[in-house]
Design a protein around this motif. Structure first.
Motif, PDB file in Angstrom:
ATOM      1  N   GLY A  24      48.038  42.613  42.021  1.00 36.45           N
ATOM      2  CA  GLY A  24      46.673  42.917  41.762  1.00 36.45           C
ATOM      3  C   GLY A  24      45.849  42.008  41.515  1.00 36.45           C
ATOM      4  O   GLY A  24      44.665  41.878  41.659  1.00 36.45           O
ATOM      5  N   GLY A  25      46.296  41.184  40.509  1.00 36.21           N
ATOM      6  CA  GLY A  25      45.218  40.090  40.034  1.00 36.21           C
ATOM      7  C   GLY A  25      44.386  40.415  39.010  1.00 36.21           C
ATOM      8  O   GLY A  25      43.490  39.902  38.613  1.00 36.21           O
ATOM      9  N   ALA A  26      44.587  41.740  38.579  1.00 35.44           N
ATOM     10  CA  ALA A  26      43.602  42.475  37.606  1.00 35.44           C
ATOM     11  C   ALA A  26      43.587  41.583  36.221  1.00 35.44           C
ATOM     12  O   ALA A  26      44.887  41.792  35.486  1.00 35.44           O
ATOM     13  CB  ALA A  26      43.640  43.604  37.546  1.00 35.44           C
ATOM     14  N   ILE A  27      42.712  41.488  35.567  1.00 36.38           N
ATOM     15  CA  ILE A  27      42.726  40.866  34.360  1.00 36.38           C
ATOM     16  C   ILE A  27      41.342  41.543  33.357  1.00 36.38           C
ATOM     17  O   ILE A  27      40.188  41.660  34.068  1.00 36.38           O
ATOM     18  CB  ILE A  27      42.571  39.291  34.234  1.00 36.38           C
ATOM     19  CG1 ILE A  27      41.284  38.810  34.757  1.00 36.38           C
ATOM     20  CG2 ILE A  27      43.713  38.566  34.651  1.00 36.38           C
ATOM     21  CD1 ILE A  27      40.980  37.233  34.406  1.00 36.38           C
ATOM     22  N   TYR A  61      33.682  45.230  33.286  1.00 39.51           N
ATOM     23  CA  TYR A  61      34.473  45.273  34.887  1.00 39.51           C
ATOM     24  C   TYR A  61      35.824  44.727  34.390  1.00 39.51           C
ATOM     25  O   TYR A  61      36.114  44.201  33.527  1.00 39.51           O
ATOM     26  CB  TYR A  61      33.899  44.399  35.617  1.00 39.51           C
ATOM     27  CG  TYR A  61      33.573  42.838  35.326  1.00 39.51           C
ATOM     28  CD1 TYR A  61      34.727  42.066  35.528  1.00 39.51           C
ATOM     29  CD2 TYR A  61      32.462  42.473  34.894  1.00 39.51           C
ATOM     30  CE1 TYR A  61      34.604  40.783  35.331  1.00 39.51           C
ATOM     31  CE2 TYR A  61      32.494  40.944  34.469  1.00 39.51           C
ATOM     32  CZ  TYR A  61      33.510  40.222  34.804  1.00 39.51           C
ATOM     33  OH  TYR A  61      33.542  38.936  34.553  1.00 39.51           O
ATOM     34  N   ILE A  62      36.481  45.150  35.525  1.00 36.25           N
ATOM     35  CA  ILE A  62      38.077  44.531  35.387  1.00 36.25           C
ATOM     36  C   ILE A  62      38.017  43.325  36.455  1.00 36.25           C
ATOM     37  O   ILE A  62      37.513  43.594  37.845  1.00 36.25           O
ATOM     38  CB  ILE A  62      39.018  45.730  36.004  1.00 36.25           C
ATOM     39  CG1 ILE A  62      39.007  46.659  34.779  1.00 36.25           C
ATOM     40  CG2 ILE A  62      40.292  45.143  35.999  1.00 36.25           C
ATOM     41  CD1 ILE A  62      39.719  48.046  35.441  1.00 36.25           C
ATOM     42  N   GLY A  63      38.416  42.176  36.093  1.00 36.36           N
ATOM     43  CA  GLY A  63      38.096  41.217  37.110  1.00 36.36           C
ATOM     44  C   GLY A  63      39.428  40.962  37.873  1.00 36.36           C
ATOM     45  O   GLY A  63      40.367  41.019  37.288  1.00 36.36           O
ATOM     46  N   MET A  64      39.155  40.975  38.974  1.00 30.90           N
ATOM     47  CA  MET A  64      40.146  40.719  40.062  1.00 30.90           C
ATOM     48  C   MET A  64      40.203  39.345  40.533  1.00 30.90           C
ATOM     49  O   MET A  64      39.339  38.898  40.979  1.00 30.90           O
ATOM     50  CB  MET A  64      40.010  41.684  41.448  1.00 30.90           C
ATOM     51  CG  MET A  64      39.910  43.180  40.871  1.00 30.90           C
ATOM     52  SD  MET A  64      41.623  43.811  40.174  1.00 30.90           S
ATOM     53  CE  MET A  64      42.313  43.872  41.748  1.00 30.90           C
ATOM     54  N   CYS A  65      41.461  38.675  40.277  1.00 31.93           N
ATOM     55  CA  CYS A  65      41.508  37.425  40.238  1.00 31.93           C
ATOM     56  C   CYS A  65      42.728  37.133  41.533  1.00 31.93           C
ATOM     57  O   CYS A  65      43.514  37.529  41.749  1.00 31.93           O
ATOM     58  CB  CYS A  65      41.915  36.407  39.243  1.00 31.93           C
ATOM     59  SG  CYS A  65      40.699  36.784  37.807  1.00 31.93           S
ATOM     60  N   ARG A  66      42.252  35.812  42.496  1.00 29.60           N
ATOM     61  CA  ARG A  66      43.011  35.371  43.311  1.00 29.60           C
ATOM     62  C   ARG A  66      44.067  34.477  42.688  1.00 29.60           C
ATOM     63  O   ARG A  66      43.441  33.629  41.849  1.00 29.60           O
ATOM     64  CB  ARG A  66      42.676  34.616  44.219  1.00 29.60           C
ATOM     65  CG  ARG A  66      41.589  35.892  45.245  1.00 29.60           C
ATOM     66  CD  ARG A  66      41.084  35.249  46.574  1.00 29.60           C
ATOM     67  NE  ARG A  66      41.653  34.250  47.135  1.00 29.60           N
ATOM     68  CZ  ARG A  66      41.365  33.210  47.908  1.00 29.60           C
ATOM     69  NH1 ARG A  66      39.912  33.242  48.203  1.00 29.60           N
ATOM     70  NH2 ARG A  66      42.153  32.645  48.745  1.00 29.60           N
ATOM     71  N   ARG A  67      45.366  34.690  42.146  1.00 34.18           N
ATOM     72  CA  ARG A  67      46.324  33.986  41.357  1.00 34.18           C
ATOM     73  C   ARG A  67      46.194  32.289  41.878  1.00 34.18           C
ATOM     74  O   ARG A  67      46.488  31.695  40.978  1.00 34.18           O
ATOM     75  CB  ARG A  67      47.305  34.420  41.624  1.00 34.18           C
ATOM     76  CG  ARG A  67      47.742  35.699  40.738  1.00 34.18           C
ATOM     77  CD  ARG A  67      47.725  35.447  39.087  1.00 34.18           C
ATOM     78  NE  ARG A  67      48.764  34.511  38.682  1.00 34.18           N
ATOM     79  CZ  ARG A  67      49.937  34.707  38.513  1.00 34.18           C
ATOM     80  NH1 ARG A  67      50.439  35.923  38.677  1.00 34.18           N
ATOM     81  NH2 ARG A  67      50.983  33.867  38.079  1.00 34.18           N
TER      82      ARG A  67
END
Length: 135
Positions: free
Chosen positions: A63-66, A109-115
């Motif tokens: 998910g990449g959520a941080i 917000y919840i950050g969605m990152c591309r790993r």
């Protein structure tokens, strides 16, 4: 972003003769944990740091959520965050639903990152401090 205080590193102990120990550290894995460990070790003048990563372009299917606090805690630029999620509905395999975002403040917000992008940023920072990356 949340501002954090940089981690204070311990002073390198010297012997009574003025000689100090030199260490070599191998960090296996260049994901977030490994890259952060390599960064900390590389900042020590008496530690040669080598970080081993087998797949530098890893587009990990997660998910990449941080959480927002981790962007500040890891001192990452906002450009590492691919999407800012404010509402999300998670459904478990057993059908339990959880609404994410109900407790967020309007500016959070919840950050969605591309790993592959986040991991590269963290590895590059470790390399900038002197870590060697072996692929």
């Amino acid at each position: 972003f949340v501002q954090t205080t940089p981690v204070a590193h311990r002073a390198v102990a010297e012997s009574s003769t003025g000689l100090c120990m030199k260490y070599k550290v191998a960090v296996v894995g260049g994901g977030p944990s490994g890259a952060c460990a390599a960064e900390i070790f590389a900042q020590e003048k008496n530690i040669d740091t080598v970080m081993f990563e087998r797949k530098l372009d890893n587009a990990k299917p997660c998910g990449g959520a941080i959480p927002l606090c981790m962007v500040g805690e890891f001192d990452m630029p906002e450009t590492v965050v691919d999407r800012k999620v404010r509402k999300m509905n998670l459904i478990s395999p057993t059908g339990v639903e959880v609404n994410i975002g109900d407790t967020l403040q309007p500016d959070e917000y919840i950050g969605m990152c591309r790993r592959e992008i986040m991991d590269k940023f963290l590895r590059d920072r470790a390399i900038g401090y002197g870590a060697e990356c072996v692929n």
